[in-house]
Design a protein around this motif. Structure first.
Motif, PDB file in Angstrom:
ATOM      1  N   THR A 193       0.882  -1.159   0.000  1.00 43.39           N
ATOM      2  CA  THR A 193       0.000   0.000   0.000  1.00 43.39           C
ATOM      3  C   THR A 193       0.924   1.214   0.000  1.00 43.39           C
ATOM      4  O   THR A 193       2.113   1.094  -0.274  1.00 43.39           O
ATOM      5  N   GLU A 194       0.400   2.350   0.347  1.00 42.56           N
ATOM      6  CA  GLU A 194       1.198   3.575   0.338  1.00 42.56           C
ATOM      7  C   GLU A 194       2.372   3.512   1.328  1.00 42.56           C
ATOM      8  O   GLU A 194       3.459   4.000   1.033  1.00 42.56           O
ATOM      9  N   CYS A 195       2.166   2.879   2.493  1.00 39.92           N
ATOM     10  CA  CYS A 195       3.209   2.847   3.537  1.00 39.92           C
ATOM     11  C   CYS A 195       3.314   1.512   4.250  1.00 39.92           C
ATOM     12  O   CYS A 195       3.729   1.457   5.409  1.00 39.92           O
ATOM     13  N   TYR A 203      -1.937   2.050   7.352  1.00 45.20           N
ATOM     14  CA  TYR A 203      -1.937   1.711   5.926  1.00 45.20           C
ATOM     15  C   TYR A 203      -1.979   0.205   5.703  1.00 45.20           C
ATOM     16  O   TYR A 203      -1.615  -0.282   4.639  1.00 45.20           O
ATOM     17  N   ARG A 227      -3.695  -1.226  -1.853  1.00 40.52           N
ATOM     18  CA  ARG A 227      -3.744   0.090  -2.483  1.00 40.52           C
ATOM     19  C   ARG A 227      -4.045   1.120  -1.414  1.00 40.52           C
ATOM     20  O   ARG A 227      -4.863   0.876  -0.535  1.00 40.52           O
ATOM     21  N   GLY A 228      -3.415   2.244  -1.479  1.00 42.91           N
ATOM     22  CA  GLY A 228      -3.720   3.328  -0.560  1.00 42.91           C
ATOM     23  C   GLY A 228      -3.483   2.971   0.885  1.00 42.91           C
ATOM     24  O   GLY A 228      -2.357   2.942   1.359  1.00 42.91           O
ATOM     25  N   HIS A 229      -4.560   2.639   1.605  1.00 42.30           N
ATOM     26  CA  HIS A 229      -4.507   2.401   3.044  1.00 42.30           C
ATOM     27  C   HIS A 229      -5.011   1.028   3.466  1.00 42.30           C
ATOM     28  O   HIS A 229      -5.283   0.813   4.645  1.00 42.30           O
ATOM     29  N   ASN A 252     -11.128   3.147   3.635  1.00 46.70           N
ATOM     30  CA  ASN A 252     -10.418   2.968   2.365  1.00 46.70           C
ATOM     31  C   ASN A 252     -10.415   1.512   1.910  1.00 46.70           C
ATOM     32  O   ASN A 252      -9.461   1.048   1.286  1.00 46.70           O
ATOM     33  N   TRP A 297      -8.330   3.723  -5.411  1.00 47.39           N
ATOM     34  CA  TRP A 297      -7.665   4.451  -4.347  1.00 47.39           C
ATOM     35  C   TRP A 297      -8.293   4.176  -2.982  1.00 47.39           C
ATOM     36  O   TRP A 297      -7.603   4.045  -1.982  1.00 47.39           O
TER      37      TRP A 297
END
Length: 99
Positions: free
Chosen positions: A7-9, A28, A48-50, A69, A90
């Motif tokens: 994911t993002e992080c 995330y 994806r994303g969070h 999310n 997203w």
């Protein structure tokens, strides 16, 4: 390791025995402890994303991460059977069913 997804992080990996290990920022999806007992016989992970979503060998889906999310699939759990593929946007996931 069979698959790694991010994911993002955060990251999630399917291990050889079909279990999942996660790491990174808990906001995330880096903390899967709330669903860890369900993450067995995992076939595919999508992130994806969070949030992450995992397809289990029986065709059901487990999601975790930020509930705003896509990290909470409880509202549609009864519909997530015979899932063949999960795709992320997203802030949400979509599932392709066998039928």
């Amino acid at each position: 390791v069979q698959q790694i997804c991010g994911t993002e992080c955060a990251f999630a990996a399917i291990l050889a025995d079909g279990t999942v290990v996660t790491w990174g920022d808990p906001d995330y999806g880096g903390d899967s402890s709330i669903v860890q007992d369900q993450l067995k016989n995992v076939h595919q992970i999508c992130g994806r994303g969070h949030a992450f979503a995992a397809i289990l060998a029986d065709g059901t889906v487990v999601a975790w991460g930020n509930s705003d999310n896509g990290g909470d699939s409880s509202a549609v759990r009864d519909q997530l059977n015979e899932v063949q593929h999960v795709q992320a946007t997203w802030k949400a996931f979509a599932a392709i069913l066998a039928d």
